[in-house]
Motif scaffolding. Structure first.
Motif, mmCIF file in Angstrom:
data_model
loop_
_atom_site.group_PDB
_atom_site.id
_atom_site.type_symbol
_atom_site.label_atom_id
_atom_site.label_comp_id
_atom_site.label_asym_id
_atom_site.label_seq_id
_atom_site.Cartn_x
_atom_site.Cartn_y
_atom_site.Cartn_z
ATOM 1 N N ASP A 13 -3.128 -6.559 8.002
ATOM 2 C CA ASP A 13 -2.390 -6.778 6.758
ATOM 3 C C ASP A 13 -1.101 -5.954 6.819
ATOM 4 O O ASP A 13 -1.142 -4.735 7.009
ATOM 5 C CB ASP A 13 -3.271 -6.333 5.583
ATOM 6 N N THR A 34 -1.206 -3.179 3.791
ATOM 7 C CA THR A 34 -2.240 -2.132 3.781
ATOM 8 C C THR A 34 -2.497 -1.527 5.153
ATOM 9 O O THR A 34 -3.044 -0.429 5.256
ATOM 10 C CB THR A 34 -3.558 -2.692 3.241
ATOM 11 N N THR A 89 -7.319 -8.090 8.164
ATOM 12 C CA THR A 89 -7.382 -9.099 7.116
ATOM 13 C C THR A 89 -8.746 -9.775 7.139
ATOM 14 O O THR A 89 -9.230 -10.176 8.199
ATOM 15 C CB THR A 89 -6.289 -10.167 7.336
ATOM 16 N N ASN A 97 1.845 -9.900 2.251
ATOM 17 C CA ASN A 97 0.460 -10.022 2.705
ATOM 18 C C ASN A 97 -0.185 -11.239 2.038
ATOM 19 O O ASN A 97 0.431 -11.919 1.213
ATOM 20 C CB ASN A 97 -0.326 -8.729 2.469
#
Length: 784
Positions: A418, A421, A425, A598
């Motif tokens: 991601d 983050t 994912t 994202n």
């Protein structure tokens, strides 16, 4: 550089090639020039090795899981294609010395890979080298290689090391236990190993023969057996102008092969060794002729001819058909077609909805026997689909998003990082991209309409359609406010929208699945057979039928809005924010939007990864008016990034339907360019099988206007201006037709006589072809 014009004379528009060597682009050529026959696929790696290469050989169906935390995948079989070559003690390598001439070509007509190099080493000695390779279409187990090495300026010592390398992995994952290695008569090598979890035995052999100026020479090779590797090394003194020919014939057999079931591993080794001993006596030339003959017969039955301004179009459709042949397991109905075929490790050899929606149509209309294999594959995996339904709290059969050998779900749980983050994912498709279940049923029904194969339906097809309908009946949930059944928390074809409710494609296809099951039940009730009675009792179909009716009558189907006729893609899509998508619509690489947002952020934007509502308008075309199709095209097409290779072909077909043949032609070119185009990184993980099938659909369904709504063949051509004519073969309900289309007329010839009369629609008028008859219809007039 990728070239499209290297075929001359009879080979014009039959050859793809490169005219220079660039180590950065090895993966592109390895994939698009792959060899295969549906049983095995071999990437087109060079004989000499490079760190950037991906040396793959796959055998259909041989799935294995390398560890408890991994999903099953097609394992990389021990490699036979690498040759170590030393010229006067110096290892041959194209990043050293000087390349004076270079070409590599794949002849689509004969399926032979050919590479020619004139290379000068650092000491000024010049060598001409020709490398040839094929995977046999005549004998599915066989691969042949031939190297022709000629010192041009001075005599040279030439050494060649050849063998079988079991050290290969799937991106580091080892799928085989340590193998047994044997050398016979200083010419033949045997390498036998079993997969670590599925215990499939794979035995590989190779045979060597050496010639100088066409005379076979005796040799005393140096023998080597290492861990997971066995080889022979030959050394020759070759005069200037003489040609050393090195032939290597190899075969691969597995305990999964139908002909080897119940055989012990030792017997498998013995039988396959005897086969290669016999085949190797023919030599490379005769074995290639056998394979080329099989290819000529194949092409005679399926070649499409395009006459127009752009010769690339003719090459593109042949490239697509070549790959459709080598990806299809015509030898065995237990195996599906992988998203990358047998050309790379991408998607681990798994089958998706690509099969039914993008690939199967080609075989329905060109090779009904192979089409039957594909629908029978889904029957073989029906129990796995039942297990998935039960595990998720549903009834009936819930087909996996990614399927391997058993029909159990094999989608990985985690994917790329991601960008926001920095964590992996979560991949939700295996849990909630559920339209695959109705896609499978749709494929079964299309097979029946195209072939009339009642035996298949009686023994397998009805069961698939009814068990998938039962799944949808159990999957629906009641919305008391709307007073209807809904499908909540899914992913539709647009995978940039996760956890949505009432995805239009999913709901409509589920409704179609229920309605089709109802129609099948009612048909069989009026003509009961013993087989039907058994099926009805086993699946409790009387009770299921009542539920199908109730659910089908009350399922929520997103309707076109009154204001603009746009069908909501899901409950929330039309309320999401709009952004400027220009950057991503003009991208040279796919999925650039995921470098800026994202998945959670993309989920809140009106942007689609690929065709979603558009696929619905194509598959269920009779559900929607022309005006609705136009309105949805205008709304969704600008919001679609085509970040999946599946998307361009669907949009091209719809553009043809909507009377925009030049836009359709441009989109066809973009679809054809996904693998065959000059983007040199597009195919690193393997070719895009759905897009390959889509190229054929653009030509036949889009420009040729072939459809079969309700089971009647329809031809409504829309040739682009760039084409003068289009000609293609077509199977329909057992009869072979030949279709010739120009801008002025359509000619349909019935070449076989299975059905006394064949009814069809041409340019909006109904006709009947009797016996082996030909009909010509002037376009826009309907006159004979």
């Amino acid at each position: 550089m990728l070239r499209y014009d290297m075929g001359e004379g009879e080979l014009r528009n039959w050859v793809i090639g490169e005219d220079s060597f660039n180590v950065r682009y090895l993966a592109k050529y390895e994939a698009i020039m792959s060899l295969g026959n549906g049983y095995m696929g071999v990437r087109a790696c060079t004989e000499e090795s490079y760190p950037q290469e991906t040396r793959n050989c796959f055998v259909a169906g041989t799935f294995n899981r390398s560890g408890a935390s991994e999903v099953t995948e097609l394992p990389n079989i021990a490699d036979v294609t690498e040759l170590g070559i030393w010229l006067d003690g110096e290892g041959f390598h194209l990043e050293k010395g000087n390349i004076e001439e270079y070409s590599r070509t794949l002849n689509l007509q004969t399926a032979e890979l050919n590479r020619r190099v004139i290379w000068r080493n650092d000491r000024g000695n010049r060598f001409e080298m020709v490398f040839r390779r094929f995977v046999s279409l005549h004998n599915k187990h066989l691969l042949g290689m031939r190297a022709e090495l000629t010192p041009c300026t001075a005599a040279a010592e030439i050494s060649i090391r050849s063998g079988i390398n079991g050290q290969v992995t799937n991106s580091g994952a080892q799928h085989f236990a340590e193998g047994d290695k044997r050398i016979y008569d200083k010419k033949m090598i045997q390498y036998a190993a079993a997969t670590t979890e599925s215990n499939i035995h794979v035995v590989t052999h190779c045979h060597h023969r050496c010639l100088v100026d066409d005379a076979e020479v005796a040799a005393e090779p140096r023998l080597s057996i290492e861990r997971r590797k066995v080889s022979l090394e030959y050394t020759f003194q070759v005069e200037a102008g003489q040609t050393l020919v090195f032939e290597k014939i190899a075969n691969i057999h597995t305990s999964l092969d139908l002909e080897h079931r119940q055989q012990e591993a030792a017997k498998l080794c013995e039988v396959s060794l005897d086969e290669l001993r016999l085949e190797a006596t023919k030599g490379y030339g005769e074995l290639l002729q056998d394979s080329a003959k099989a290819w000529r017969e194949k092409w005679a039955a399926l070649d499409i001819k395009i006459k127009g301004m752009q010769e690339f179009d003719q090459l593109a459709i042949r490239f697509a058909q070549y790959h459709l042949v080598i990806m299809a397991p015509a030898h065995d109905n237990r195996f599906g077609i992988a998203a990358k075929g047998l050309t790379g490790e991408g998607y681990k050899g798994h089958s998706f909805w690509d099969t039914e929606i993008f690939i199967q149509p080609y075989f329905l209309f060109t090779d009904p026997g192979m089409a039957r294999n594909l629908v029978e594959y889904r029957y073989h995996t029906l129990d796995g689909a039942r297990r998935k339904a039960k595990e998720n709290g549903y009834r009936g059969a819930m087909y996996p998003w990614e399927s391997a050998l058993t029909g159990d779900e094999v989608t990985p749980e985690w994917g790329p990082v991601d960008v926001v983050t920095g964590t992996p994912t979560r991949i939700w498709t295996g849990l909630i991209e559920q339209h695959i279940t109705s896609d499978v049923a749709y494929g079964v029904w299309q097979y029946y309409l195209a072939t009339g194969d009642q035996l298949f339906m009686d023994t397998k097809g009805y069961e698939i359609i009814m068990e998938t309908a039962t799944f949808w009946a159990s999957r629906l949930t009641w919305n008391d406010a709307r007073k209807c059944f809904e499908i909540k928390d899914v992913i539709g074809p647009d995978e940039y929208k996760e956890h949505v409710d009432n995805n239009a494609y999913t709901n409509y296809m589920a409704h179609w699945n229920l309605q089709t099951a109802i129609a099948c039940y009612e048909k069989l009730q009026h003509a009961p057979s013993g087989m039907w009675i058994q099926l009805r009792n086993r699946l409790q179909l009387d009770k299921a039928y009542e539920e199908w009716q109730q659910k089908a009558e009350n399922i929520y189907l997103p309707r076109p809005r009154e204001t603009d006729l746009v069908i909501p893609q899901d409950d929330t899509y039309l309320g999401k924010k709009l952004i400027d998508l220009t950057k991503y619509r003009n991208q040279q690489e796919v999925a650039l939007i995921l470098e800026d947002y994202n998945m959670d952020q993309v989920n809140d934007i009106q942007v689609s990864k690929q065709a979603d509502v558009m696929v619905l308008l194509y598959l269920l075309e009779h559900y929607f008016s022309y005006e609705v199709k136009q309105a949805n095209w205008r709304y969704y097409e600008p919001k679609t990034l085509h970040d999946s290779s599946l998307s361009m072909a669907t949009h091209s077909i719809l553009a043809s339907d909507l009377g925009e043949p030049e836009l359709a032609y441009r989109l066809f070119g973009l679809a054809a360019g996904i693998d065959l185009g000059r983007n040199m990184k597009s195919s690193d993980q393997g070719i895009h099988t759905a897009s390959i099938g889509g190229i054929w659909k653009c030509v036949v369904f889009g420009f040729g206007g072939v459809r079969a709504p309700g089971g009647q063949l329809r031809i409504q051509p829309r040739l682009p201006e760039a084409w003068d004519s289009l000609s293609f073969p077509l199977y329909w309900q057992g009869d072979l037709l030949k279709i010739d289309i120009t801008h002025d007329a359509v000619q349909v010839a019935k070449l076989t006589d299975l059905n006394a009369s064949l009814r069809l629609s041409i340019d909006g008028q109904n006709y009947s072809l009797e016996s082996k008859e030909s009909i010509t219809v002037s376009l826009n007039t309907g006159k004979r």
